[in-house]
Scaffold this motif. Structure first.
Motif, PDB file in Angstrom:
ATOM      1  N   GLN A 113      -0.634  -9.761  -3.210  1.00  0.00           N
ATOM      2  CA  GLN A 113      -1.928  -9.892  -4.586  1.00  0.00           C
ATOM      3  C   GLN A 113      -3.189 -10.180  -5.122  1.00  0.00           C
ATOM      4  OE1 GLN A 113       1.467 -10.475  -7.837  1.00  0.00           O
ATOM      5  NE2 GLN A 113       2.055  -8.689  -7.092  1.00  0.00           N
ATOM      6  N   ARG A 114      -3.690 -11.715  -4.103  1.00  0.00           N
ATOM      7  CA  ARG A 114      -4.782 -12.347  -4.291  1.00  0.00           C
ATOM      8  C   ARG A 114      -5.371 -11.011  -3.954  1.00  0.00           C
ATOM      9  NH1 ARG A 114      -7.463 -16.233  -6.361  1.00  0.00           N
ATOM     10  NH2 ARG A 114      -4.656 -17.525  -6.183  1.00  0.00           N
ATOM     11  N   LYS A 115      -5.640 -10.526  -2.666  1.00  0.00           N
ATOM     12  CA  LYS A 115      -6.634 -10.083  -1.530  1.00  0.00           C
ATOM     13  C   LYS A 115      -6.311  -8.457  -2.836  1.00  0.00           C
ATOM     14  CE  LYS A 115      -6.672  -7.664   2.819  1.00  0.00           C
ATOM     15  NZ  LYS A 115      -6.886  -7.245   4.167  1.00  0.00           N
ATOM     16  N   ILE A 116      -5.816  -7.649  -3.083  1.00  0.00           N
ATOM     17  CA  ILE A 116      -5.625  -6.313  -3.465  1.00  0.00           C
ATOM     18  C   ILE A 116      -6.625  -7.334  -4.803  1.00  0.00           C
ATOM     19  CG2 ILE A 116      -4.745  -4.434  -4.518  1.00  0.00           C
ATOM     20  CD1 ILE A 116      -2.472  -4.067  -2.804  1.00  0.00           C
ATOM     21  N   ALA A 117      -6.538  -7.582  -6.009  1.00  0.00           N
ATOM     22  CA  ALA A 117      -6.708  -8.351  -7.132  1.00  0.00           C
ATOM     23  C   ALA A 117      -8.258  -8.479  -7.038  1.00  0.00           C
ATOM     24  CB  ALA A 117      -6.208  -9.988  -7.317  1.00  0.00           C
ATOM     25  N   THR A 118      -8.681  -9.382  -5.426  1.00  0.00           N
ATOM     26  CA  THR A 118      -9.798  -9.581  -5.864  1.00  0.00           C
ATOM     27  C   THR A 118     -10.464  -7.947  -5.614  1.00  0.00           C
ATOM     28  OG1 THR A 118      -9.602 -11.205  -4.593  1.00  0.00           O
ATOM     29  CG2 THR A 118     -11.790  -9.914  -4.131  1.00  0.00           C
ATOM     30  N   MET A 119     -10.258  -7.163  -4.650  1.00  0.00           N
ATOM     31  CA  MET A 119     -10.105  -5.915  -4.190  1.00  0.00           C
ATOM     32  C   MET A 119     -10.368  -5.350  -5.651  1.00  0.00           C
ATOM     33  SD  MET A 119      -9.353  -2.320  -3.677  1.00  0.00           S
ATOM     34  CE  MET A 119      -7.696  -2.202  -4.005  1.00  0.00           C
ATOM     35  N   ARG A 141     -12.614 -10.035 -20.222  1.00  0.00           N
ATOM     36  CA  ARG A 141     -12.896 -11.588 -20.220  1.00  0.00           C
ATOM     37  C   ARG A 141     -10.719 -12.313 -19.892  1.00  0.00           C
ATOM     38  NH1 ARG A 141     -15.889 -13.244 -24.113  1.00  0.00           N
ATOM     39  NH2 ARG A 141     -14.426 -12.277 -25.891  1.00  0.00           N
ATOM     40  N   SER A 142     -10.185 -11.243 -20.598  1.00  0.00           N
ATOM     41  CA  SER A 142      -8.665 -12.129 -20.336  1.00  0.00           C
ATOM     42  C   SER A 142      -8.339 -11.572 -19.254  1.00  0.00           C
ATOM     43  CB  SER A 142      -8.130 -11.478 -21.641  1.00  0.00           C
ATOM     44  OG  SER A 142      -7.551 -10.684 -21.647  1.00  0.00           O
ATOM     45  N   THR A 143      -8.836  -9.921 -19.100  1.00  0.00           N
ATOM     46  CA  THR A 143      -7.931 -10.193 -17.249  1.00  0.00           C
ATOM     47  C   THR A 143      -8.646 -10.994 -16.191  1.00  0.00           C
ATOM     48  OG1 THR A 143      -7.918  -7.565 -18.002  1.00  0.00           O
ATOM     49  CG2 THR A 143      -8.322  -7.803 -15.558  1.00  0.00           C
ATOM     50  N   LEU A 144     -10.474 -10.990 -16.217  1.00  0.00           N
ATOM     51  CA  LEU A 144     -10.970 -11.951 -15.252  1.00  0.00           C
ATOM     52  C   LEU A 144      -9.923 -13.375 -15.517  1.00  0.00           C
ATOM     53  CD1 LEU A 144     -14.973 -10.973 -16.181  1.00  0.00           C
ATOM     54  CD2 LEU A 144     -13.587 -10.592 -14.142  1.00  0.00           C
ATOM     55  N   LYS A 145     -10.050 -14.394 -16.597  1.00  0.00           N
ATOM     56  CA  LYS A 145      -9.438 -15.128 -17.024  1.00  0.00           C
ATOM     57  C   LYS A 145      -7.801 -15.530 -15.754  1.00  0.00           C
ATOM     58  CE  LYS A 145      -7.845 -18.781 -19.812  1.00  0.00           C
ATOM     59  NZ  LYS A 145      -8.279 -20.296 -19.996  1.00  0.00           N
ATOM     60  N   SER A 146      -7.059 -13.959 -16.015  1.00  0.00           N
ATOM     61  CA  SER A 146      -5.718 -14.324 -15.336  1.00  0.00           C
ATOM     62  C   SER A 146      -6.207 -13.908 -13.809  1.00  0.00           C
ATOM     63  CB  SER A 146      -4.537 -12.855 -15.950  1.00  0.00           C
ATOM     64  OG  SER A 146      -5.240 -11.909 -15.450  1.00  0.00           O
ATOM     65  N   LEU A 147      -7.715 -13.684 -13.374  1.00  0.00           N
ATOM     66  CA  LEU A 147      -7.755 -13.569 -11.709  1.00  0.00           C
ATOM     67  C   LEU A 147      -7.544 -14.677 -11.128  1.00  0.00           C
ATOM     68  CD1 LEU A 147     -10.439 -10.663 -11.702  1.00  0.00           C
ATOM     69  CD2 LEU A 147      -7.905 -10.653 -10.457  1.00  0.00           C
ATOM     70  N   GLU A 148      -7.760 -16.052 -11.819  1.00  0.00           N
ATOM     71  CA  GLU A 148      -7.710 -17.151 -11.294  1.00  0.00           C
ATOM     72  C   GLU A 148      -6.444 -17.668 -10.889  1.00  0.00           C
ATOM     73  OE1 GLU A 148      -8.221 -19.938 -14.938  1.00  0.00           O
ATOM     74  OE2 GLU A 148     -10.292 -19.259 -14.638  1.00  0.00           O
ATOM     75  N   ASN A 149      -4.787 -16.819 -11.153  1.00  0.00           N
ATOM     76  CA  ASN A 149      -3.790 -16.257 -10.122  1.00  0.00           C
ATOM     77  C   ASN A 149      -3.192 -15.170 -10.624  1.00  0.00           C
ATOM     78  OD1 ASN A 149      -3.563 -19.779  -9.549  1.00  0.00           O
ATOM     79  ND2 ASN A 149      -4.025 -20.075 -11.844  1.00  0.00           N
ATOM     80  N   PRO A 150      -3.695 -14.228  -9.764  1.00  0.00           N
ATOM     81  CA  PRO A 150      -2.923 -13.582  -9.900  1.00  0.00           C
ATOM     82  C   PRO A 150      -1.482 -13.123  -9.723  1.00  0.00           C
ATOM     83  CG  PRO A 150      -4.465 -13.144  -7.601  1.00  0.00           C
ATOM     84  CD  PRO A 150      -4.610 -14.599  -8.943  1.00  0.00           C
ATOM     85  N   ASP A 151      -1.310 -12.379 -10.765  1.00  0.00           N
ATOM     86  CA  ASP A 151       0.638 -11.738 -10.365  1.00  0.00           C
ATOM     87  C   ASP A 151       0.262 -10.339 -10.015  1.00  0.00           C
ATOM     88  OD1 ASP A 151       0.457 -11.654 -13.175  1.00  0.00           O
ATOM     89  OD2 ASP A 151       1.407 -13.623 -12.985  1.00  0.00           O
TER      90      ASP A 151
END
Length: 180
Positions: A113-119, A141-151
């Motif tokens: 998930q982290r790899k795909i979230a980064t992509m 802003r909220s989406t970028l904040k949630s990217l710190e711990n993607p799920d």
């Protein structure tokens, strides 16, 4: 040239539509060969034009119906292909690409998930990315904040926003284009 509908698949479509397209093309080529034997130039053009218009008409009737909704469209591969073609023509295909990438992200294992979230971030959310989607500042802003711990829920708010944009604008315009 001979097209066998079972051997030839069109990428991004189900076999049913691909087979009907292949049958239509093989009929078109058979008609062309028959006409070429008779050496009737202008009538061949008219016959081919009529056949192509008939195929297009059948395709429109088969795919896009007045009662269709965006949820139904997004779950049907043939309809998504039609929608994608329309979005390309109105320069909004990045919304559908984001939607598809997000659906891929939902179905992945937590280890990927982290790899795909980064992509997804690099392709759709980063400023000046090549497929940047139009999100309001709060959603971004909220989406970028949630990217710190993607799920699984990282892009839920952004996906809902893009869905509302597609439903209210491009999907509505697609439906109007089929009314005429």
């Amino acid at each position: 040239m001979n097209f066998n509908s079972q051997e030839r698949a069109v990428p991004g479509t189900s076999n049913g539509l691909a087979q009907s397209r292949a049958r239509g093309l093989s009929e078109l080529f058979a008609l062309r060969q028959r006409r070429n034997r008779k050496n009737s130039g202008p009538s061949l053009i008219n016959a081919v034009t009529k056949k192509v218009n008939k195929i297009r008409s059948k395709r429109k009737q088969m795919a896009i119906r007045p009662e269709l909704n965006l949820h139904e469209l997004l779950t049907n591969k043939d309809l998504v292909c039609e929608f994608r073609t329309f979005l390309c023509s109105v320069f909004s295909v990045e919304n559908l690409d984001f939607w598809n990438d997000r659906e891929t992200h939902k179905g992945t294992k937590s280890s990927k998930q982290r790899k795909i979230a980064t992509m997804i971030h690099q392709n759709h959310l980063a400023s000046y990315s090549h497929k940047e989607v139009n999100l309001d500042a709060d959603t971004r802003r909220s989406t970028l904040k949630s990217l710190e711990n993607p799920d699984q829920s990282t892009f839920d708010e952004a996906q809902d926003h893009i869905f509302r944009l597609m439903r209210g604008d491009t999907f509505r315009r697609l439906m109007k284009s089929y009314e005429h």
